[in-house]
Motif scaffolding. Structure first.
Motif, mmCIF file in Angstrom:
data_model
loop_
_atom_site.group_PDB
_atom_site.id
_atom_site.type_symbol
_atom_site.label_atom_id
_atom_site.label_comp_id
_atom_site.label_asym_id
_atom_site.label_seq_id
_atom_site.Cartn_x
_atom_site.Cartn_y
_atom_site.Cartn_z
ATOM 1 N N UNK A 92 0.841 -1.207 0.000
ATOM 2 C CA UNK A 92 0.000 0.000 0.000
ATOM 3 C C UNK A 92 0.871 1.250 0.000
ATOM 4 N N UNK A 93 1.903 1.264 0.801
ATOM 5 C CA UNK A 93 2.782 2.440 0.872
ATOM 6 C C UNK A 93 3.483 2.678 -0.461
ATOM 7 N N UNK A 94 3.964 1.627 -1.098
ATOM 8 C CA UNK A 94 4.610 1.780 -2.401
ATOM 9 C C UNK A 94 3.645 2.351 -3.426
ATOM 10 N N UNK A 95 2.443 1.824 -3.441
ATOM 11 C CA UNK A 95 1.449 2.253 -4.427
ATOM 12 C C UNK A 95 1.022 3.699 -4.212
ATOM 13 N N UNK A 96 1.028 4.152 -2.957
ATOM 14 C CA UNK A 96 0.506 5.481 -2.643
ATOM 15 C C UNK A 96 1.600 6.503 -2.320
ATOM 16 N N UNK A 97 2.845 6.182 -2.608
ATOM 17 C CA UNK A 97 3.971 7.092 -2.375
ATOM 18 C C UNK A 97 3.992 7.593 -0.923
ATOM 19 N N UNK A 98 3.921 6.629 -0.004
ATOM 20 C CA UNK A 98 3.982 6.906 1.425
ATOM 21 C C UNK A 98 5.219 6.205 1.983
ATOM 22 N N UNK A 99 5.904 6.837 2.926
ATOM 23 C CA UNK A 99 7.122 6.274 3.494
ATOM 24 C C UNK A 99 6.806 5.037 4.327
ATOM 25 N N UNK A 100 7.517 3.933 4.033
ATOM 26 C CA UNK A 100 7.380 2.695 4.788
ATOM 27 C C UNK A 100 8.705 2.376 5.458
ATOM 28 N N UNK A 101 8.675 2.140 6.761
ATOM 29 C CA UNK A 101 9.860 1.755 7.523
ATOM 30 C C UNK A 101 9.692 0.303 7.947
ATOM 31 N N UNK A 102 10.521 -0.573 7.409
ATOM 32 C CA UNK A 102 10.421 -1.996 7.726
ATOM 33 C C UNK A 102 11.103 -2.264 9.064
ATOM 34 N N UNK A 103 10.326 -2.720 10.044
ATOM 35 C CA UNK A 103 10.841 -2.940 11.397
ATOM 36 C C UNK A 103 11.013 -4.431 11.718
ATOM 37 N N UNK A 104 10.929 -5.292 10.714
ATOM 38 C CA UNK A 104 10.950 -6.732 10.936
ATOM 39 C C UNK A 104 12.331 -7.253 11.321
#
Length: 314
Positions: free
Chosen positions: A267-279
């Motif tokens: 969703x973040x990629x599609x909507x140009x929103x910053x995603x921080x992967x915390x895994x």
């Protein structure tokens, strides 16, 4: 043939230069004056030879948040192809995100690719992990607050409004009423593990992925944009499934947590929103979890160090 869509882009630097426009787009593009409130600029050294050749400058400008400031610039009217060319021109220090101009127009702008590096006032919303449960010092959010405020004690603020047990639907419902008095420029949503939980009474074969994620994130994006704040979404952390299978009437599985992680990232990629992967910071490090789910103080510190690297450090 797919028809090209019109786009608007706020420029405050070299993209306003007709020579740069001609080099990138093959022509000058329709342009009109505009301004962006809540921002200032700082210099950014450029090392890419192609960008230096196109602009004639080895120092560009990058936006930085500042309450009460305004950046003057222009709105460029672009096609799909133009926007792609502008994306290719901007160096990795920039990323394209939505902003709201002083006119009220919603448009694209190139912001700092490190989403918290240029922030001034950060609001954190989320669940018990964002709240800092199992860490008497306040968890990763408290580490972030200490470092951020130390950078500029007079102007930097962090407000941790996380509520234990919250899902993304809860957060999207609760957040709009909380933002006004805090005047945030950044909304950090800790999209924790609760959206992947199933009641213990649910069938073991239940295979549906997390639901309503897109609706909740879309609502949060609209809320953030309504305050001209940048939405930043931190994904779920790794869990030890063997220790969380019967937690307060809920079942947590790694498969569903990974499905949640992927749906949020997509969703973040599609909507140009910053995603921080915390895994990854806690992956296979069960000793950093109190109960297989909540980090120990050392686990929170590991999460903070990772978050600081991907979102703040130069």
């Amino acid at each position: 043939m797919t028809e090209s869509r019109p786009h608007t882009l706020f420029s405050f630097g070299t993209l306003m230069d007709e020579r740069v426009q001609t080099a990138l787009f093959g022509r000058t593009v329709p342009t009109e004056p505009a301004s962006l409130a809540g921002y200032t600029t700082r210099p950014l050294p450029i090392t890419d030879p192609a960008v230096i050749a196109a602009s004639g400058l080895d120092v560009h400008l990058i936006l930085e948040r500042r309450l009460g400031a305004t950046v003057e610039g222009a709105v460029l009217h672009l096609t799909d192809q133009d926007l792609a060319a502008a994306d290719a021109y901007e160096v990795d220090d920039y990323t394209r995100r939505r902003v709201v101009l002083t006119s009220g127009e919603n448009t694209w702008a190139y912001l700092d690719a490190k989403p918290l590096r240029s922030a001034q006032r950060i609001v954190i919303v989320g669940d018990s992990i964002a709240y800092g449960r199992c860490d008497p010092h306040g968890g990763w959010a408290a580490h972030l607050a200490a470092a951020h405020i130390a950078g500029n004690e007079a102007e930097h603020r962090v407000f941790n409004l996380a509520i234990p047990g919250s899902t993304l639907a809860d957060v999207s419902e609760q957040t709009p009423a909380l933002l006004g008095p805090r005047r945030p420029d950044t909304l950090l949503v800790a999209a924790g593990i609760n959206d992947s939980a199933l009641p213990l009474t649910a069938p073991q074969t239940h295979g549906d992925g997390p639901v309503h994620i897109a609706d909740s994130l879309g609502s949060l994006a609209a809320t953030a944009l309504g305050h001209n704040a940048r939405l930043v979404v931190a994904g779920p952390a790794w869990l030890d499934e063997e220790r969380t299978r019967d937690y307060e009437g809920l079942r947590f599985t790694r498969a569903r947590a990974l499905a949640l992680r992927e749906s949020i990232r997509a969703w973040c990629d599609e909507n140009h929103v910053d995603y921080l992967d915390m895994w990854e910071p806690l992956r296979e490090k069960s000793e950093l979890l109190v109960d297989g789910l909540h980090p120990t103080p050392e686990g929170h510190e590991a999460l903070y160090r990772h978050l600081d690297t991907v979102s703040r450090r130069a």
